[in-house]
Design a protein around this motif. Structure first.
Motif, PDB file in Angstrom:
ATOM      1  N   LEU A 164       0.831  -1.205   0.000  1.00 59.00           N
ATOM      2  CA  LEU A 164       0.000   0.000   0.000  1.00 59.00           C
ATOM      3  C   LEU A 164       0.868   1.259   0.000  1.00 59.00           C
ATOM      4  O   LEU A 164       1.777   1.381   0.818  1.00 59.00           O
ATOM      5  CB  LEU A 164      -0.890   0.005   1.244  1.00 59.00           C
ATOM      6  CG  LEU A 164      -1.828   1.196   1.443  1.00 59.00           C
ATOM      7  CD1 LEU A 164      -2.948   1.158   0.406  1.00 59.00           C
ATOM      8  CD2 LEU A 164      -2.412   1.184   2.855  1.00 59.00           C
ATOM      9  N   PRO A 165       0.623   2.187  -0.927  1.00 60.97           N
ATOM     10  CA  PRO A 165       1.360   3.464  -0.879  1.00 60.97           C
ATOM     11  C   PRO A 165       0.904   4.295   0.305  1.00 60.97           C
ATOM     12  O   PRO A 165      -0.233   4.160   0.770  1.00 60.97           O
ATOM     13  CB  PRO A 165       0.989   4.133  -2.205  1.00 60.97           C
ATOM     14  CG  PRO A 165      -0.325   3.541  -2.584  1.00 60.97           C
ATOM     15  CD  PRO A 165      -0.316   2.128  -2.066  1.00 60.97           C
ATOM     16  N   TYR A 166       1.779   5.173   0.784  1.00 65.41           N
ATOM     17  CA  TYR A 166       1.412   6.056   1.896  1.00 65.41           C
ATOM     18  C   TYR A 166       0.221   6.933   1.495  1.00 65.41           C
ATOM     19  O   TYR A 166      -0.019   7.197   0.311  1.00 65.41           O
ATOM     20  CB  TYR A 166       2.603   6.931   2.289  1.00 65.41           C
ATOM     21  CG  TYR A 166       3.423   6.373   3.434  1.00 65.41           C
ATOM     22  CD1 TYR A 166       3.536   7.049   4.643  1.00 65.41           C
ATOM     23  CD2 TYR A 166       4.085   5.150   3.303  1.00 65.41           C
ATOM     24  CE1 TYR A 166       4.284   6.538   5.695  1.00 65.41           C
ATOM     25  CE2 TYR A 166       4.835   4.627   4.350  1.00 65.41           C
ATOM     26  CZ  TYR A 166       4.928   5.327   5.539  1.00 65.41           C
ATOM     27  OH  TYR A 166       5.661   4.809   6.579  1.00 65.41           O
ATOM     28  N   SER A 167      -0.488   7.419   2.495  1.00 62.87           N
ATOM     29  CA  SER A 167      -1.734   8.150   2.248  1.00 62.87           C
ATOM     30  C   SER A 167      -1.546   9.541   1.655  1.00 62.87           C
ATOM     31  O   SER A 167      -2.520  10.185   1.276  1.00 62.87           O
ATOM     32  CB  SER A 167      -2.531   8.272   3.559  1.00 62.87           C
ATOM     33  OG  SER A 167      -1.767   8.932   4.547  1.00 62.87           O
ATOM     34  N   ASP A 168      -0.281  10.035   1.566  1.00 62.71           N
ATOM     35  CA  ASP A 168      -0.062  11.377   1.006  1.00 62.71           C
ATOM     36  C   ASP A 168       0.177  11.333  -0.498  1.00 62.71           C
ATOM     37  O   ASP A 168       0.540  12.342  -1.099  1.00 62.71           O
ATOM     38  CB  ASP A 168       1.110  12.073   1.711  1.00 62.71           C
ATOM     39  CG  ASP A 168       2.433  11.334   1.547  1.00 62.71           C
ATOM     40  OD1 ASP A 168       2.429  10.204   1.002  1.00 62.71           O
ATOM     41  OD2 ASP A 168       3.475  11.876   1.961  1.00 62.71           O
ATOM     42  N   SER A 169      -0.008  10.172  -1.117  1.00 63.36           N
ATOM     43  CA  SER A 169       0.176  10.058  -2.563  1.00 63.36           C
ATOM     44  C   SER A 169      -0.796   9.021  -3.116  1.00 63.36           C
ATOM     45  O   SER A 169      -1.404   8.252  -2.374  1.00 63.36           O
ATOM     46  CB  SER A 169       1.618   9.666  -2.899  1.00 63.36           C
ATOM     47  OG  SER A 169       1.910   8.383  -2.387  1.00 63.36           O
ATOM     48  N   LEU A 170      -0.927   9.012  -4.446  1.00 68.10           N
ATOM     49  CA  LEU A 170      -1.813   8.061  -5.132  1.00 68.10           C
ATOM     50  C   LEU A 170      -3.195   8.008  -4.474  1.00 68.10           C
ATOM     51  O   LEU A 170      -3.709   6.954  -4.107  1.00 68.10           O
ATOM     52  CB  LEU A 170      -1.176   6.667  -5.170  1.00 68.10           C
ATOM     53  CG  LEU A 170       0.163   6.565  -5.927  1.00 68.10           C
ATOM     54  CD1 LEU A 170       0.699   5.145  -5.884  1.00 68.10           C
ATOM     55  CD2 LEU A 170       0.027   7.038  -7.357  1.00 68.10           C
ATOM     56  N   PHE A 171      -3.796   9.191  -4.328  1.00 65.06           N
ATOM     57  CA  PHE A 171      -5.099   9.302  -3.682  1.00 65.06           C
ATOM     58  C   PHE A 171      -6.157   8.427  -4.362  1.00 65.06           C
ATOM     59  O   PHE A 171      -7.043   7.884  -3.710  1.00 65.06           O
ATOM     60  CB  PHE A 171      -5.573  10.758  -3.692  1.00 65.06           C
ATOM     61  CG  PHE A 171      -4.759  11.672  -2.815  1.00 65.06           C
ATOM     62  CD1 PHE A 171      -4.341  11.269  -1.562  1.00 65.06           C
ATOM     63  CD2 PHE A 171      -4.419  12.956  -3.246  1.00 65.06           C
ATOM     64  CE1 PHE A 171      -3.601  12.099  -0.747  1.00 65.06           C
ATOM     65  CE2 PHE A 171      -3.672  13.805  -2.443  1.00 65.06           C
ATOM     66  CZ  PHE A 171      -3.266  13.380  -1.192  1.00 65.06           C
ATOM     67  N   GLU A 172      -6.062   8.322  -5.699  1.00 60.35           N
ATOM     68  CA  GLU A 172      -7.072   7.562  -6.431  1.00 60.35           C
ATOM     69  C   GLU A 172      -7.066   6.092  -6.032  1.00 60.35           C
ATOM     70  O   GLU A 172      -8.116   5.440  -5.997  1.00 60.35           O
ATOM     71  CB  GLU A 172      -6.849   7.697  -7.938  1.00 60.35           C
ATOM     72  CG  GLU A 172      -7.124   9.084  -8.495  1.00 60.35           C
ATOM     73  CD  GLU A 172      -5.951  10.040  -8.327  1.00 60.35           C
ATOM     74  OE1 GLU A 172      -6.071  11.204  -8.743  1.00 60.35           O
ATOM     75  OE2 GLU A 172      -4.902   9.618  -7.784  1.00 60.35           O
ATOM     76  N   VAL A 173      -5.887   5.548  -5.729  1.00 62.62           N
ATOM     77  CA  VAL A 173      -5.790   4.152  -5.301  1.00 62.62           C
ATOM     78  C   VAL A 173      -6.469   3.971  -3.943  1.00 62.62           C
ATOM     79  O   VAL A 173      -7.248   3.038  -3.738  1.00 62.62           O
ATOM     80  CB  VAL A 173      -4.313   3.702  -5.234  1.00 62.62           C
ATOM     81  CG1 VAL A 173      -4.203   2.334  -4.575  1.00 62.62           C
ATOM     82  CG2 VAL A 173      -3.699   3.683  -6.632  1.00 62.62           C
ATOM     83  N   HIS A 174      -6.191   4.881  -3.018  1.00 58.19           N
ATOM     84  CA  HIS A 174      -6.823   4.810  -1.691  1.00 58.19           C
ATOM     85  C   HIS A 174      -8.339   4.961  -1.812  1.00 58.19           C
ATOM     86  O   HIS A 174      -9.094   4.269  -1.116  1.00 58.19           O
ATOM     87  CB  HIS A 174      -6.251   5.901  -0.783  1.00 58.19           C
ATOM     88  CG  HIS A 174      -4.828   5.673  -0.378  1.00 58.19           C
ATOM     89  ND1 HIS A 174      -4.476   4.872   0.685  1.00 58.19           N
ATOM     90  CD2 HIS A 174      -3.655   6.126  -0.906  1.00 58.19           C
ATOM     91  CE1 HIS A 174      -3.161   4.841   0.804  1.00 58.19           C
ATOM     92  NE2 HIS A 174      -2.637   5.604  -0.149  1.00 58.19           N
ATOM     93  N   ASP A 175      -8.775   5.853  -2.697  1.00 58.58           N
ATOM     94  CA  ASP A 175     -10.202   6.096  -2.880  1.00 58.58           C
ATOM     95  C   ASP A 175     -10.885   4.866  -3.480  1.00 58.58           C
ATOM     96  O   ASP A 175     -12.006   4.521  -3.104  1.00 58.58           O
ATOM     97  CB  ASP A 175     -10.393   7.312  -3.791  1.00 58.58           C
ATOM     98  CG  ASP A 175     -11.826   7.821  -3.774  1.00 58.58           C
ATOM     99  OD1 ASP A 175     -12.382   7.979  -2.673  1.00 58.58           O
ATOM    100  OD2 ASP A 175     -12.383   8.048  -4.858  1.00 58.58           O
ATOM    101  N   LEU A 176     -10.187   4.208  -4.406  1.00 57.63           N
ATOM    102  CA  LEU A 176     -10.730   3.000  -5.039  1.00 57.63           C
ATOM    103  C   LEU A 176     -10.972   1.906  -4.000  1.00 57.63           C
ATOM    104  O   LEU A 176     -12.022   1.255  -3.994  1.00 57.63           O
ATOM    105  CB  LEU A 176      -9.742   2.512  -6.106  1.00 57.63           C
ATOM    106  CG  LEU A 176     -10.040   1.173  -6.782  1.00 57.63           C
ATOM    107  CD1 LEU A 176     -11.372   1.231  -7.508  1.00 57.63           C
ATOM    108  CD2 LEU A 176      -8.919   0.805  -7.742  1.00 57.63           C
ATOM    109  N   ILE A 177     -10.002   1.717  -3.116  1.00 56.37           N
ATOM    110  CA  ILE A 177     -10.125   0.700  -2.065  1.00 56.37           C
ATOM    111  C   ILE A 177     -11.251   1.055  -1.095  1.00 56.37           C
ATOM    112  O   ILE A 177     -12.042   0.203  -0.688  1.00 56.37           O
ATOM    113  CB  ILE A 177      -8.785   0.560  -1.318  1.00 56.37           C
ATOM    114  CG1 ILE A 177      -7.725  -0.028  -2.253  1.00 56.37           C
ATOM    115  CG2 ILE A 177      -8.943  -0.306  -0.072  1.00 56.37           C
ATOM    116  CD1 ILE A 177      -6.327  -0.023  -1.676  1.00 56.37           C
TER     117      ILE A 177
END
Length: 298
Positions: A191-204
């Motif tokens: 998992l990338p840190y929460s300060d980057s790749l927001f779209e990935v976190h949002d998808l999950i």
């Protein structure tokens, strides 16, 4: 001239050092100190706090900093407009970009742009989504090339960048045609840190799943290296993989198509931009349109 003092103060704040600002502006440190002191005397309050490891702006110093930057921008726009009328193409452009974009797009874009406008100076800063947002707020960059997620200013769409699953070629899912995001609950996930790749976190988050997180990583190249060593699978924007060595790595589409919208982010309207910035943004828009048009028909 006050403009010279403003530019000096801006550079001192950006570098956090009188010495570094003096080196960049080709002044002596005493002359830098004198200009700052002159401004403080004129305004009637302190602009800087002296510390052991440098200087930082006071609360009042931060309040006047934004106005000074606006004056600097206005003068730059005036100078560039005069040069343009006289047949000269000059200016200074500060661009922030995701590492994937800085690596894949910008070398070609800057090479072609420089052939047309050799006297326009360009500074390129690589950063993640949080850094680009902060640099825009602090006026460290003139515009950013990033995603539309959490954009607070003006966004000009360039292209879509699909989110894909990446894994080691020997991974149990490597033979699958597509990857269902719910699979992340049963395999080790990076998992990338929460300060980057927001779209990935949002998808999950929207999928309502709890991934089996094995590692949390800051740094796109590090994630790819971890995947290559079969330490888990990850979800990444496809553009990030365009120029990375893909030996021992398999890339698979998601069963439900998801992408991030990539574009140009600014804090100012088109009319507030200097001629050089306007030229660069227009050039990037045309370059991306041409590049993706060729990809679709090749």
């Amino acid at each position: 001239m006050s403009l010279k003092k403003y530019i000096t103060y801006i550079k001192v704040v950006e570098t956090g050092s009188l010495t570094k600002a003096a080196e960049i502006l080709n002044y002596t440190q005493p002359s830098i100190s004198q200009m700052i002191s002159s401004l403080e005397e004129e305004y009637g309050f302190s602009l800087l706090v002296r510390q052991k490891n440098g200087v930082k702006p006071t609360e009042n110093g931060l309040k006047v900093l934004k106005a000074m930057r606006e004056i600097e921008k206005g003068y730059g726009k005036l100078s560039e407009t005069v040069d343009e009328i006289n047949g000269l193409e000059t200016g200074n452009i500060r661009i922030g970009a995701y590492i994937s974009i800085a690596t894949n797009w910008m070398p070609k874009i800057l090479s072609e742009f420089k052939q047309l406008y050799p006297f326009i100076e360009i500074q390129l800063y690589e950063g993640n989504a949080s850094e680009l947002e902060r640099w825009l707020d602090e006026d460290k960059i003139d515009f950013a090339i990033g995603s539309s997620y959490h954009n607070k200013g003006y966004f000009r769409f360039l292209s879509e960048d699909p989110i894909v699953a990446v894994m080691n070629s020997q991974h149990e899912l490597a033979q699958s045609d597509v990857i269902d995001i719910r699979t992340l609950e049963s395999v080790e996930y990076i998992l990338p840190y929460s300060d980057s790749l927001f779209e990935v976190h949002d998808l999950i988050k929207k999928a309502g799943i709890q991934p089996r997180v094995a590692y949390r990583i800051r740094g796109d190249e590090t994630i790819i290296a971890m995947v290559r060593n079969n330490l888990g699978i990850s979800l990444l924007p496809q553009l990030l993989l365009s120029h990375s060595p893909l030996d021992n790595i398999t890339v698979k589409p998601l069963s439900s198509y998801t992408s991030r919208k990539v574009g140009i982010l600014t804090n100012t309207t088109k009319h507030a931009q200097t001629p050089s910035i306007h030229k660069m943004i227009h050039f990037i828009e045309e370059w991306v349109e041409k590049h993706h048009h060729q990809e679709r028909f090749n």
